[in-house]
Design a protein around this motif. Structure first.
Motif, PDB file in Angstrom:
ATOM      1  N   ALA A  56       0.834  -1.196   0.000  1.00  0.00           N
ATOM      2  CA  ALA A  56       0.000   0.000   0.000  1.00  0.00           C
ATOM      3  C   ALA A  56       0.874   1.254   0.000  1.00  0.00           C
ATOM      4  N   PRO A  57       0.331   2.364  -0.461  1.00  0.00           N
ATOM      5  CA  PRO A  57       1.096   3.615  -0.397  1.00  0.00           C
ATOM      6  C   PRO A  57       1.395   3.969   1.056  1.00  0.00           C
ATOM      7  N   GLY A  58       2.531   4.541   1.286  1.00  0.00           N
ATOM      8  CA  GLY A  58       2.914   4.918   2.642  1.00  0.00           C
ATOM      9  C   GLY A  58       4.090   5.865   2.606  1.00  0.00           C
ATOM     10  N   PRO A  59       4.770   5.993   3.737  1.00  0.00           N
ATOM     11  CA  PRO A  59       5.900   6.925   3.777  1.00  0.00           C
ATOM     12  C   PRO A  59       7.067   6.489   2.897  1.00  0.00           C
ATOM     13  N   HIS A  60       7.144   5.189   2.606  1.00  0.00           N
ATOM     14  CA  HIS A  60       8.229   4.689   1.757  1.00  0.00           C
ATOM     15  C   HIS A  60       7.987   4.993   0.286  1.00  0.00           C
ATOM     16  N   CYS A  61       6.721   5.034  -0.113  1.00  0.00           N
ATOM     17  CA  CYS A  61       6.383   5.236  -1.522  1.00  0.00           C
ATOM     18  C   CYS A  61       4.922   5.675  -1.616  1.00  0.00           C
ATOM     19  N   GLY A  62       4.637   6.561  -2.512  1.00  0.00           N
ATOM     20  CA  GLY A  62       3.276   7.065  -2.662  1.00  0.00           C
ATOM     21  C   GLY A  62       2.416   6.259  -3.622  1.00  0.00           C
ATOM     22  N   ASN A  63       2.956   5.171  -4.166  1.00  0.00           N
ATOM     23  CA  ASN A  63       2.242   4.373  -5.160  1.00  0.00           C
ATOM     24  C   ASN A  63       1.845   3.017  -4.586  1.00  0.00           C
ATOM     25  N   ILE A  64       0.784   2.435  -5.156  1.00  0.00           N
ATOM     26  CA  ILE A  64       0.461   1.036  -4.874  1.00  0.00           C
ATOM     27  C   ILE A  64       1.443   0.209  -5.688  1.00  0.00           C
ATOM     28  N   GLU A  65       2.085  -0.757  -5.035  1.00  0.00           N
ATOM     29  CA  GLU A  65       3.049  -1.598  -5.733  1.00  0.00           C
ATOM     30  C   GLU A  65       2.622  -3.054  -5.631  1.00  0.00           C
ATOM     31  N   ILE A  66       2.671  -3.758  -6.754  1.00  0.00           N
ATOM     32  CA  ILE A  66       2.356  -5.188  -6.790  1.00  0.00           C
ATOM     33  C   ILE A  66       3.608  -5.913  -7.249  1.00  0.00           C
ATOM     34  N   LEU A  67       4.170  -6.730  -6.347  1.00  0.00           N
ATOM     35  CA  LEU A  67       5.385  -7.472  -6.643  1.00  0.00           C
ATOM     36  C   LEU A  67       5.039  -8.948  -6.761  1.00  0.00           C
ATOM     37  N   VAL A  68       5.420  -9.548  -7.859  1.00  0.00           N
ATOM     38  CA  VAL A  68       5.183 -10.970  -8.086  1.00  0.00           C
ATOM     39  C   VAL A  68       6.542 -11.664  -8.071  1.00  0.00           C
ATOM     40  N   THR A  69       6.698 -12.607  -7.135  1.00  0.00           N
ATOM     41  CA  THR A  69       7.904 -13.426  -7.107  1.00  0.00           C
ATOM     42  C   THR A  69       7.599 -14.689  -7.895  1.00  0.00           C
ATOM     43  N   LEU A  70       8.406 -14.928  -8.904  1.00  0.00           N
ATOM     44  CA  LEU A  70       8.201 -16.094  -9.756  1.00  0.00           C
ATOM     45  C   LEU A  70       8.897 -17.310  -9.158  1.00  0.00           C
ATOM     46  N   LYS A  71       8.578 -18.479  -9.651  1.00  0.00           N
ATOM     47  CA  LYS A  71       9.218 -19.706  -9.180  1.00  0.00           C
ATOM     48  C   LYS A  71      10.712 -19.701  -9.453  1.00  0.00           C
ATOM     49  N   SER A  72      11.142 -18.899 -10.413  1.00  0.00           N
ATOM     50  CA  SER A  72      12.565 -18.762 -10.725  1.00  0.00           C
ATOM     51  C   SER A  72      13.265 -17.768  -9.785  1.00  0.00           C
ATOM     52  N   ASN A  73      12.544 -17.278  -8.776  1.00  0.00           N
ATOM     53  CA  ASN A  73      13.011 -16.288  -7.791  1.00  0.00           C
ATOM     54  C   ASN A  73      13.227 -14.900  -8.376  1.00  0.00           C
ATOM     55  N   ASN A  74      12.791 -14.658  -9.597  1.00  0.00           N
ATOM     56  CA  ASN A  74      12.803 -13.305 -10.159  1.00  0.00           C
ATOM     57  C   ASN A  74      11.598 -12.555  -9.615  1.00  0.00           C
ATOM     58  N   VAL A  75      11.793 -11.271  -9.319  1.00  0.00           N
ATOM     59  CA  VAL A  75      10.697 -10.433  -8.841  1.00  0.00           C
ATOM     60  C   VAL A  75      10.297  -9.494  -9.972  1.00  0.00           C
ATOM     61  N   VAL A  76       8.996  -9.477 -10.266  1.00  0.00           N
ATOM     62  CA  VAL A  76       8.452  -8.654 -11.343  1.00  0.00           C
ATOM     63  C   VAL A  76       7.437  -7.703 -10.733  1.00  0.00           C
ATOM     64  N   CYS A  77       7.542  -6.437 -11.082  1.00  0.00           N
ATOM     65  CA  CYS A  77       6.564  -5.444 -10.645  1.00  0.00           C
ATOM     66  C   CYS A  77       5.485  -5.324 -11.708  1.00  0.00           C
ATOM     67  N   VAL A  78       4.247  -5.449 -11.278  1.00  0.00           N
ATOM     68  CA  VAL A  78       3.103  -5.401 -12.194  1.00  0.00           C
ATOM     69  C   VAL A  78       2.350  -4.104 -11.958  1.00  0.00           C
ATOM     70  N   SER A  79       1.920  -3.496 -13.025  1.00  0.00           N
ATOM     71  CA  SER A  79       1.143  -2.264 -12.924  1.00  0.00           C
ATOM     72  C   SER A  79      -0.194  -2.556 -12.235  1.00  0.00           C
ATOM     73  N   PRO A  80      -0.537  -1.819 -11.178  1.00  0.00           N
ATOM     74  CA  PRO A  80      -1.793  -2.086 -10.457  1.00  0.00           C
ATOM     75  C   PRO A  80      -3.041  -1.696 -11.236  1.00  0.00           C
TER      76      PRO A  80
END
Length: 112
Positions: A56-80
């Motif tokens: 959720a947005p907070g003091p760290h960042c003003g945007n909603i962030e969606i992070l998907v961790t794949l089975k390959s351990n790569n992290v992908v940010c998806v547009s909310p």
């Protein structure tokens, strides 16, 4: 004019000047920044998901962030704002609500 009145006037002017030209302190906190610098809009098959995080947005960042961790351990940010991720989150939310465990009150008896 008395010296104290002049000092009071100077201090007031200095405060007004400082607040007029004050800069935002958002970027000065170290370690507090958005984790997603870029996002993707591509559909990612859920069979590749290991974990999904919604920040959720907070003091760290003003945007909603969606992070998907794949089975390959790569992290992908998806547009909310993407339709497919909104539908996926709604489906996960519905499934969690349906699978809520029953809550027993203290006066109910458990059968053995």
């Amino acid at each position: 004019m008395m010296l104290s009145a002049r000092l009071l006037l100077a201090a007031t002017a200095l405060c007004c000047f400082a607040t007029t030209f004050a800069i935002s302190m958002d970027g000065f906190a170290t370690g507090h920044k958005c984790r997603c610098l870029t996002t993707t809009s591509e559909v990612i098959p859920t069979r590749l998901f290991r974990r999904i995080e919604i920040l959720a947005p907070g003091p760290h960042c003003g945007n909603i962030e969606i992070l998907v961790t794949l089975k390959s351990n790569n992290v992908v940010c998806v547009s909310p704002d993407e339709k497919w991720i909104i539908e996926l989150i709604a489906r996960i939310s519905r499934n969690r609500q349906q699978k809520k465990p029953e809550v027993f009150s203290a006066d109910q008896h458990v059968l053995k």
